[in-house]
Design a protein around this motif. Sequence first.
Motif, PDB file in Angstrom:
ATOM      1  N   ILE A  77      -3.760  29.326 -13.090  1.00 54.21           N
ATOM      2  CA  ILE A  77      -2.769  28.826 -14.207  1.00 54.21           C
ATOM      3  C   ILE A  77      -2.146  27.420 -13.892  1.00 54.21           C
ATOM      4  O   ILE A  77      -1.610  27.281 -12.885  1.00 54.21           O
ATOM      5  CB  ILE A  77      -1.659  29.764 -14.492  1.00 54.21           C
ATOM      6  N   GLU A  78      -2.115  26.513 -15.095  1.00 47.63           N
ATOM      7  CA  GLU A  78      -1.646  25.416 -14.672  1.00 47.63           C
ATOM      8  C   GLU A  78      -0.126  25.291 -14.724  1.00 47.63           C
ATOM      9  O   GLU A  78       0.452  26.137 -15.799  1.00 47.63           O
ATOM     10  CB  GLU A  78      -1.968  24.376 -15.939  1.00 47.63           C
ATOM     11  N   GLU A  79       0.567  24.844 -13.753  1.00 53.59           N
ATOM     12  CA  GLU A  79       2.110  24.920 -13.650  1.00 53.59           C
ATOM     13  C   GLU A  79       2.666  23.654 -14.252  1.00 53.59           C
ATOM     14  O   GLU A  79       2.062  22.654 -14.469  1.00 53.59           O
ATOM     15  CB  GLU A  79       2.339  24.852 -12.042  1.00 53.59           C
ATOM     16  N   ALA A  80       3.879  23.557 -14.412  1.00 53.13           N
ATOM     17  CA  ALA A  80       4.670  22.567 -14.848  1.00 53.13           C
ATOM     18  C   ALA A  80       4.670  21.711 -13.557  1.00 53.13           C
ATOM     19  O   ALA A  80       4.576  21.869 -12.547  1.00 53.13           O
ATOM     20  CB  ALA A  80       6.104  22.843 -15.167  1.00 53.13           C
ATOM     21  N   SER A  81       4.661  20.396 -14.173  1.00 51.07           N
ATOM     22  CA  SER A  81       4.666  19.251 -13.092  1.00 51.07           C
ATOM     23  C   SER A  81       5.763  19.208 -12.157  1.00 51.07           C
ATOM     24  O   SER A  81       5.537  18.650 -10.990  1.00 51.07           O
ATOM     25  CB  SER A  81       4.329  17.883 -13.815  1.00 51.07           C
ATOM     26  N   SER A  82       6.791  19.782 -12.410  1.00 49.77           N
ATOM     27  CA  SER A  82       8.085  19.848 -11.617  1.00 49.77           C
ATOM     28  C   SER A  82       7.815  20.643 -10.231  1.00 49.77           C
ATOM     29  O   SER A  82       8.535  20.537  -9.439  1.00 49.77           O
ATOM     30  CB  SER A  82       9.271  20.278 -12.317  1.00 49.77           C
ATOM     31  N   VAL A  83       6.988  21.706 -10.076  1.00 48.39           N
ATOM     32  CA  VAL A  83       6.661  22.361  -8.771  1.00 48.39           C
ATOM     33  C   VAL A  83       5.840  21.371  -7.858  1.00 48.39           C
ATOM     34  O   VAL A  83       5.734  21.691  -6.519  1.00 48.39           O
ATOM     35  CB  VAL A  83       5.881  23.380  -8.890  1.00 48.39           C
ATOM     36  N   LEU A  84       5.420  20.090  -8.188  1.00 43.20           N
ATOM     37  CA  LEU A  84       4.779  19.025  -7.350  1.00 43.20           C
ATOM     38  C   LEU A  84       5.666  17.906  -6.813  1.00 43.20           C
ATOM     39  O   LEU A  84       6.159  17.435  -8.124  1.00 43.20           O
ATOM     40  CB  LEU A  84       3.628  18.557  -7.798  1.00 43.20           C
ATOM     41  N   LYS A  85       6.066  17.695  -5.775  1.00 44.63           N
ATOM     42  CA  LYS A  85       7.052  16.446  -5.466  1.00 44.63           C
ATOM     43  C   LYS A  85       6.455  15.595  -4.424  1.00 44.63           C
ATOM     44  O   LYS A  85       5.827  16.122  -3.489  1.00 44.63           O
ATOM     45  CB  LYS A  85       8.395  16.895  -4.700  1.00 44.63           C
ATOM     46  N   LEU A  86       6.318  14.185  -4.563  1.00 44.47           N
ATOM     47  CA  LEU A  86       5.791  13.495  -3.816  1.00 44.47           C
ATOM     48  C   LEU A  86       6.993  13.101  -2.524  1.00 44.47           C
ATOM     49  O   LEU A  86       8.070  13.014  -3.029  1.00 44.47           O
ATOM     50  CB  LEU A  86       5.623  11.956  -4.223  1.00 44.47           C
ATOM     51  N   THR A  87       6.669  13.217  -1.183  1.00 39.91           N
ATOM     52  CA  THR A  87       7.679  13.212  -0.095  1.00 39.91           C
ATOM     53  C   THR A  87       7.930  11.522  -0.113  1.00 39.91           C
ATOM     54  O   THR A  87       9.001  11.354   0.660  1.00 39.91           O
ATOM     55  CB  THR A  87       7.033  13.928   1.020  1.00 39.91           C
ATOM     56  N   ASP A  88       7.383  10.633  -0.511  1.00 40.87           N
ATOM     57  CA  ASP A  88       7.762   9.271  -0.566  1.00 40.87           C
ATOM     58  C   ASP A  88       7.602   8.585  -1.573  1.00 40.87           C
ATOM     59  O   ASP A  88       6.588   8.359  -2.276  1.00 40.87           O
ATOM     60  CB  ASP A  88       6.512   8.743   0.716  1.00 40.87           C
ATOM     61  N   SER A  89       8.499   7.999  -2.051  1.00 46.36           N
ATOM     62  CA  SER A  89       8.947   7.547  -3.283  1.00 46.36           C
ATOM     63  C   SER A  89       8.090   5.889  -3.358  1.00 46.36           C
ATOM     64  O   SER A  89       7.631   5.729  -4.569  1.00 46.36           O
ATOM     65  CB  SER A  89      10.245   7.042  -3.675  1.00 46.36           C
TER      66      SER A  89
END
Length: 196
Positions: A145-157
């Motif tokens: 199932i495709e999740e909301a993009s908020s579950v993925l965070k980049l650790t380096d801006s």
Amino acid sequence: MPTQYQLSQKAYIKVILHAAKHPSQSVNGVLIGTASKENDTVEIHDAVPLFHGQLALAPMLEVALMQVDAHCSSINQAIVGYYHANERFDDYVLPSVGKKIADRVYANCQGACALLVDNAKLRSVTTSEPEVALKVYTKETKAWIEEASSVLKLTDSACLGRLTKMLQEDQQDKLHDFSNHLDDLQHDWLNPDILK
């Protein structure tokens, strides 16, 4: 609360460079990191590019996964996910071959995810306002199932800016997948120098 995925700069850049190197072919690979059941977090430290073009070659996939497993054991990490980029720009769905490989990864890591390169957002990567060009899929019961993009965070801006610069310099040509390694053993599929 859904599992949260923290994606390192190295992993994100390698996934996108792999897709950029083979823009008219499907590409795939696995994600390496650690999973914590206590706080529902998966830390993705690295990505290993596997194949481009023909992705469903079972014998070569077996060999590649065995090699990656051995590497993971040596660094005290595990395969925590799968990534895929479709060959067609208008194809926004994780294909059945991707789901089968992701199922295999999930069987060994219950928090595993599948990342699909979002071709629509891929264009933004070289602009002044780049976006994270990935969709996250998680396993629920028997389906991905495709999740909301908020579950993925980049650790380096700074990751998006660095990727933009690397693409402008054609650094994707220096990335090697397991297919390239099989053609020429001097090509290191771990790509240890890609961010240097």
